[in-house]
Design an enzyme around this catalytic site. Structure first.
Site, PDB file in Angstrom:
ATOM      1  N   ARG A 252       0.847  -1.197   0.000  1.00  0.00           N
ATOM      2  CA  ARG A 252       0.000   0.000   0.000  1.00  0.00           C
ATOM      3  C   ARG A 252       0.877   1.240   0.000  1.00  0.00           C
ATOM      4  O   ARG A 252       1.750   1.374   0.857  1.00  0.00           O
ATOM      5  CB  ARG A 252      -0.886   0.041   1.245  1.00  0.00           C
ATOM      6  CG  ARG A 252      -2.082  -0.903   1.167  1.00  0.00           C
ATOM      7  CD  ARG A 252      -2.981  -0.714   2.390  1.00  0.00           C
ATOM      8  NE  ARG A 252      -2.222  -0.807   3.634  1.00  0.00           N
ATOM      9  CZ  ARG A 252      -1.909  -1.954   4.238  1.00  0.00           C
ATOM     10  NH1 ARG A 252      -2.305  -3.099   3.716  1.00  0.00           N
ATOM     11  NH2 ARG A 252      -1.217  -1.950   5.361  1.00  0.00           N
TER      12      ARG A 252
ATOM     13  N   VAL B  24      16.116 -18.405  10.050  1.00  0.00           N
ATOM     14  CA  VAL B  24      16.055 -19.305  11.203  1.00  0.00           C
ATOM     15  C   VAL B  24      16.649 -18.615  12.431  1.00  0.00           C
ATOM     16  O   VAL B  24      17.768 -18.121  12.397  1.00  0.00           O
ATOM     17  CB  VAL B  24      16.836 -20.610  10.942  1.00  0.00           C
ATOM     18  CG1 VAL B  24      16.719 -21.554  12.140  1.00  0.00           C
ATOM     19  CG2 VAL B  24      16.338 -21.304   9.686  1.00  0.00           C
TER      20      VAL B  24
ATOM     21  N   ILE C 180      20.286 -14.899  15.719  1.00  0.00           N
ATOM     22  CA  ILE C 180      21.319 -15.870  16.094  1.00  0.00           C
ATOM     23  C   ILE C 180      22.043 -16.359  14.853  1.00  0.00           C
ATOM     24  O   ILE C 180      21.411 -16.891  13.940  1.00  0.00           O
ATOM     25  CB  ILE C 180      20.710 -17.088  16.819  1.00  0.00           C
ATOM     26  CG1 ILE C 180      19.848 -16.641  18.000  1.00  0.00           C
ATOM     27  CG2 ILE C 180      21.801 -18.050  17.270  1.00  0.00           C
ATOM     28  CD1 ILE C 180      19.087 -17.777  18.659  1.00  0.00           C
TER      29      ILE C 180
ATOM     30  N   GLU D 188       0.050 -13.853  16.216  1.00  0.00           N
ATOM     31  CA  GLU D 188      -0.798 -13.176  15.244  1.00  0.00           C
ATOM     32  C   GLU D 188      -2.268 -13.505  15.474  1.00  0.00           C
ATOM     33  O   GLU D 188      -2.600 -14.441  16.194  1.00  0.00           O
ATOM     34  CB  GLU D 188      -0.375 -13.603  13.829  1.00  0.00           C
ATOM     35  CG  GLU D 188       1.052 -13.122  13.543  1.00  0.00           C
ATOM     36  CD  GLU D 188       1.484 -13.401  12.117  1.00  0.00           C
ATOM     37  OE1 GLU D 188       0.702 -13.141  11.200  1.00  0.00           O
ATOM     38  OE2 GLU D 188       2.611 -13.881  11.942  1.00  0.00           O
TER      39      GLU D 188
ATOM     40  N   LYS E 130      11.703 -24.145   9.565  1.00  0.00           N
ATOM     41  CA  LYS E 130      13.071 -23.911  10.049  1.00  0.00           C
ATOM     42  C   LYS E 130      13.819 -25.226  10.211  1.00  0.00           C
ATOM     43  O   LYS E 130      15.014 -25.319   9.891  1.00  0.00           O
ATOM     44  CB  LYS E 130      13.022 -23.131  11.366  1.00  0.00           C
ATOM     45  CG  LYS E 130      12.512 -21.696  11.166  1.00  0.00           C
ATOM     46  CD  LYS E 130      12.130 -21.043  12.482  1.00  0.00           C
ATOM     47  CE  LYS E 130      11.688 -19.600  12.272  1.00  0.00           C
ATOM     48  NZ  LYS E 130      11.081 -19.021  13.494  1.00  0.00           N
TER      49      LYS E 130
END
Lengths: 460, 460
Positions: free
Chosen positions: B74, B159, B163, B217, B232
């Site tokens: 958008r 992943v 880290i 979410e 992952k």
């Protein structure tokens, strides 16, 4: 693969198995020649793994490796699993051959390692080394020589054994701003301090046990006086802050003066004593300066570094965007160090196969290293004082005059027959120079019989 | 520097400050053009850091970076600190420009991300992505396209957030044989399980809290059903074992059926429940096969993964030579993910500056993934049974018939009015298929009212 499909075998030809099948370049038959300098605990493990996993190395690099010689000090020593025809005492000739692509240096120490590495580079070889002392002393010469010769210089095994820490600092975190690195990077001292903490052993006995078990050398100076950790701190600080830091610029205190009473004081505070390597950036932007130091410190029992036991190493990294990262693993030993050496060897061999080089040294920031006097930490002090009215006030006054703010002050032992008392003082963060001046003044106070110990407190 | 010394300024000329002074190639003025696809939490952080640290990026790469466009869904949304002239909703045109060197994809999901990445590569751009779902589903297509186009595909951020784990697996440990990877790689489920364990919250309430705090979410399926962790795990298994592993090949169980009673059972055993991603190699040499799985498991409270709290991630790696390594840090969030993305960006930019590429995909070993039925682990079972003589014998007999060896069997609740008792069984390591058959048989036993829960036990 298009060309394969159009080959005389016709469009239904089965793709070639192995590396070529996933689109990678098929291995060139010409092997990369490898020379190994040193064949002790690490070197013999490297030699064996090169032979045992030869096919995997070929597949991972895209070309086979050929071990063409192993430079040793004394001929005639049998190493099980290693072809004795490879041994030579003329290590100089090995690095001068001119046809060697990759040299692995696991001799250690400054000379002859330095000259051999420089000669190898002049003759076109990329170098993988585990030599922290050499990198911390003469890193500048080595990196310049690598640059001039257009070869690689890799050294993952130089810090924290098998733990990947060089590559994460040099590559993974290169888009971020590292602000601090703090770690346990010497297994020998960690083993000794563990013994002292866990079994109440005195320093001398703990050292003797470490020597008997092979964790400490007959001459333990490099470990117990912090030289080994200081070399590693110099390497870490240089990488983290894109600057040059030499071993001699690292403030260094060993563990030889740690007493049972220090350990008991730490326990009373809910702390353990660890030998820490600390690299920090102070200030912002172009004004920022580096401090790099190795010293014993008390850290809280629930701090992640407190539980790193025995010969293990752990390194904390703090950066602006990533936050707090920790890397943990075996800090020494033949196999773990060989793993780090061979990871570098594959990377350097891949670079050579592609006619390229790795990232090289990054020292553009050229940040200065500031003196230990400027470093701000907390301190734990233990004092033997007169047990009479007014003493506490005099001591508190002394701290105040030197602008060292006291967090806690408590009497830990009941007075003996001789009217003495023991006081423990924990300060708020203070400048090292201020604390040192305060300690000198305390020593002069008539009421203070002795300053028994002064130790930094970290990780609060 | 020799040439500088002979320049008209004379032999005393001060060396040029900056990167050139340490022997590195001076920056070429021509900037590398960067396109950013997506400007959410991660993308906006990446854009800001690129601007804020522009000089550092230039020094570290040897060439400046120029952000030439940001593809967004958008237009007209203000992002503080980002030049709004960079925004375009025609993301397709951005990757087709042909003059873009580096593309950062932080849109997420399969499409349009996949098509945009493929188009960008066809037009000569190297790509950095944080898109685990896409890599786990269509990694093969992406790596082949990168290979065909001669560009890089880097994905450290895919992943475990900040880290460094991809580079250590792909490069640091490439001279070693990795045998297992086990980690907590999803912060949302870790937060929920933490709440359930620490505060005795039920699953639904813990999820609602995670949603309210922005850790989960509105549609939490990808996290709580283990899809995110499975993607992952697929990436980690592929890298660790030099094979191709797709997300759908990973056995996957989420946390939605974890009850307070499961958590209480874990506590009674001195364990915590964590959602683990596990990749293991079974067998030796050419016969070795892969198992990759994501499921909740009980692990002992003193296991290092047990104390990984909240949104943190941690990954254990076990290899033959290096031994046991752990990597720990923030597993998600805008800044940490941006750190990983920008580390890759610098690496890829350095490669481009040197006209080379990184190591690429390594799948030569082509090890097959074996089914969950073959996986051997311990199990914790909770059963509601008749409280009468002979029941224990019948249950023990059922385990024996299915070749599942029982380690402990104990009654945990006193019988209610209805003559029921609750039994907890912990098995020795057993094949998943044998355990599943045993559970079906237990369900058929008249004395067993209900199999309340079956959970794996790891890390003992």
């Amino acid at each position: 693969m298009t060309e394969t499909a159009q080959s005389p075998a016709g469009p239904d030809a089965v793709p070639v198995a192995g590396p070529a099948a996933d689109g990678a370049t098929p291995p060139t038959e010409q092997p990369l020649k490898v020379a190994l300098l040193g064949c002790g605990v690490v070197g013999s493990e490297v030699a064996r793994m090169l032979v045992d996993s030869a096919d995997d190395f070929t597949a991972r690099i895209g070309r086979p490796l050929e071990l063409v010689g192993i430079g040793v000090r004394r001929a005639g020593v049998e190493r099980p699993g290693i072809d004795s025809a490879l041994f030579t005492t003329d290590t100089e000739a090995l690095v001068r051959r001119g046809d060697v692509d990759l040299v692995i240096e696991v001799i250690g120490g400054i000379e002859p390692a330095k000259s051999l590495i420089l000669t190898a580079m002049e003759h076109g070889a990329s170098v993988v080394t585990a030599n922290k002392a050499l990198l911390a002393e003469a890193g500048t010469d080595l990196f310049s020589a690598a640059e001039a010769a257009g070869v690689d210089l890799y050294f993952e095994a130089a810090v924290a054994g098998a733990i990947p820490i060089i590559r994460p600092l040099r590559e993974s975190l290169v888009g971020d701003e590292i602000t601090a690195v703090m770690g346990i990077v010497n297994g020998t001292t960690n083993f000794i301090l563990d013994k002292m903490h866990g079994q109440g052993t005195g320093y001398a006995d703990a050292l003797a046990e470490a020597q008997a078990l092979g964790y400490a050398e007959a001459d333990p100076t490099a470990d117990v006086e912090g030289f080994d950790a200081a070399a590693k701190a110099a390497i870490l600080a240089g990488l983290a802050f894109h600057s040059r830091v030499r071993g001699v610029e690292v403030h260094r205190e060993g563990i030889t003066e740690i007493t049972r009473s220090d350990i008991a004081s730490a326990k009373a505070m809910g702390c353990v004593v660890k030998l820490l390597a600390i690299c920090e950036l102070s200030g912002e932007g172009a004004e920022a300066t580096i401090n790099a130091r190795v010293h014993p410190a008390m850290i809280p029992e629930d701090h992640p570094l407190a539980s790193v036991g025995g010969a293990y190493n752990a390194v904390f990294v703090e950066s602006k965007a990533a936050g707090r990262l920790m890397f943990y693993g075996p800090g020494a030993g033949g196999s773990p160090t060989a793993s780090a050496v061979l990871g570098d060897l594959v990377t350097v061999a891949r670079n050579r196969t592609r006619h390229t080089r790795g990232p090289g040294e990054s020292t553009y920031a050229q940040r200065p290293v500031h003196s230990i006097g400027e470093v701000v930490t907390r301190y734990h002090l233990s004092l033997e004082v007169d047990d009479r009215a007014g003493v506490l006030a005099a001591i508190a006054q002394c701290f105040a005059e030197h602008e060292v703010s006291v967090q806690t002050l408590r009497q830990v032992a009941s007075p003996g027959e001789d009217g003495e008392a023991r006081l423990v003082v924990v300060t708020h963060p203070a400048k090292d120079a201020a604390l040192a001046a305060c300690v000198r003044a305390l020593d002069e106070l008539p009421a203070v019989h002795e300053v028994l110990s002064v130790m930094r407190v970290e990780g609060l």
